[in-house]
Design an enzyme around this catalytic site. Structure first.
Site, PDB file in Angstrom:
ATOM      1  N   GLU A 159       3.762  65.001  13.478  1.00  0.00           N
ATOM      2  CA  GLU A 159       3.945  66.171  12.617  1.00  0.00           C
ATOM      3  C   GLU A 159       2.686  67.048  12.593  1.00  0.00           C
ATOM      4  O   GLU A 159       1.567  66.544  12.494  1.00  0.00           O
ATOM      5  CB  GLU A 159       4.249  65.694  11.194  1.00  0.00           C
ATOM      6  CG  GLU A 159       4.402  66.799  10.171  1.00  0.00           C
ATOM      7  CD  GLU A 159       4.471  66.287   8.744  1.00  0.00           C
ATOM      8  OE1 GLU A 159       5.098  66.962   7.904  1.00  0.00           O
ATOM      9  OE2 GLU A 159       3.886  65.214   8.456  1.00  0.00           O
ATOM     10  N   LYS A 210      11.967  70.908   8.241  1.00  0.00           N
ATOM     11  CA  LYS A 210      11.817  69.788   7.311  1.00  0.00           C
ATOM     12  C   LYS A 210      12.452  70.099   5.952  1.00  0.00           C
ATOM     13  O   LYS A 210      12.174  71.142   5.352  1.00  0.00           O
ATOM     14  CB  LYS A 210      10.326  69.478   7.151  1.00  0.00           C
ATOM     15  CG  LYS A 210       9.998  68.249   6.313  1.00  0.00           C
ATOM     16  CD  LYS A 210       8.484  68.053   6.297  1.00  0.00           C
ATOM     17  CE  LYS A 210       8.057  66.856   5.473  1.00  0.00           C
ATOM     18  NZ  LYS A 210       6.579  66.726   5.463  1.00  0.00           N
ATOM     19  N   CYS A 258       8.275  62.985   8.433  1.00  0.00           N
ATOM     20  CA  CYS A 258       7.311  62.443   7.476  1.00  0.00           C
ATOM     21  C   CYS A 258       7.936  62.104   6.116  1.00  0.00           C
ATOM     22  O   CYS A 258       8.627  61.120   5.979  1.00  0.00           O
ATOM     23  CB  CYS A 258       6.129  63.402   7.340  1.00  0.00           C
ATOM     24  SG  CYS A 258       4.635  62.636   6.650  1.00  0.00           S
TER      25      CYS A 258
END
Length: 272
Positions: free
Chosen positions: A40, A119, A154
């Site tokens: 990421e 995300k 994440c």
């Protein structure tokens, strides 16, 4: 299937241009792999919030161009980690700037963009990424020869409902690039195994090494099989973690122990 996870050290003294070139070279060295995964926000550092705006780029910006070429040169499927994406401004923008997203890019072996994932769960508890970036709202899967990838990033790892949605969309291999802090490394391993077991899927979780804005990174990228067995795990520093796995084990596991079909709550049971 052979996968290589590139656990990049995001050295704060290295320019973004230099890091792009270095990472592209590492990708080219993985020729022969089926899938290569980056972490990421490796261009900026996941905790280097102050640089998100200045380092943001359009979807088809410099990182896109360099990574597309690297995927083509190596002949691999490339999950190029994520970048701070500056989306186009809408007509009502007061500043002329579009929103920021934490956006993952996946390229085919010919260098074509196969998918982009913004995300959904932003980390920060009302600061940092949580206030600087907008949330995505689409579940994204990518069909590869032999398996279907489900994309997450994440902090998403803490939200099992996202992964259930990916499984319902056909995902068999869950790919999670991250910039996970060292102080919560135990959670990283635990959650990667939990997402694998509960979804009877492979999990490929690729983190960064080094320190981002004073925050030491966990490293310890990990590959977990559908039974929760750790097939491979990296250490703390920069390294390439390569593993071979059989995507057919997903269907075998789901057939031998068909727990997913007994779901009673939430999303509909996955197609069989």
């Amino acid at each position: 299937m052979r996968a290589s996870l590139l656990q990049i050290d995001v050295n704060e003294g290295e320019s973004v241009e230099s890091r792009r070139g270095r990472v592209a070279s590492l990708v080219r060295e993985q020729a022969g792999a089926d899938l290569v995964v980056l972490p990421e926000l490796w261009t900026t550092g996941a905790f280097a919030y102050e640089g998100f705006g200045s380092e943001a780029e359009p979807l088809e910006g410099p990182t896109y161009e360099v990574m597309a070429k690297a995927a083509s040169d190596a002949g691999v499927w490339l999950h190029a980690g994520s970048i701070p994406e500056r989306a186009p401004a809408d007509s009502g923008s007061a500043t002329g700037d579009g929103p920021l997203y934490n956006t993952s890019l996946v390229f085919s072996p010919s260098g074509e963009l196969a998918a982009a994932y913004r995300k959904i769960h932003r980390f920060g508890f009302d600061k940092g990424e949580a206030v600087l970036m907008a949330a995505g709202d689409d579940l994204v899967t990518v069909r590869l020869p032999g398996t279907t990838l489900g994309l997450a990033t994440c902090y998403d790892l803490r939200f099992p409902e996202l992964f259930r949605g990916l499984v319902d969309s056909g995902a068999e291999t869950l790919v999670v690039p991250a910039g996970w802090p060292e102080r919560r490394r135990a959670h990283w391993t635990l959650l990667a195994q939990a997402r694998a077991v509960e979804n009877q899927a492979f999990v490929l979780a690729c983190g960064t090494a080094g320190t981002h804005a004073g925050v030491p990174q966990a490293g310890h990228s990990i590959v977990v099989d559908p039974w929760g067995e750790v097939l491979a795990q990296a250490g703390a520093g920069e390294q390439v973690l390569t593993v071979e796995f059989d995507p057919g084990k997903v269907a075998l596991t789901r057939d031998q122990f068909p727990a997913l079909k007994d779901r009673m709550l939430g999303l509909a049971a996955p197609r069989r």
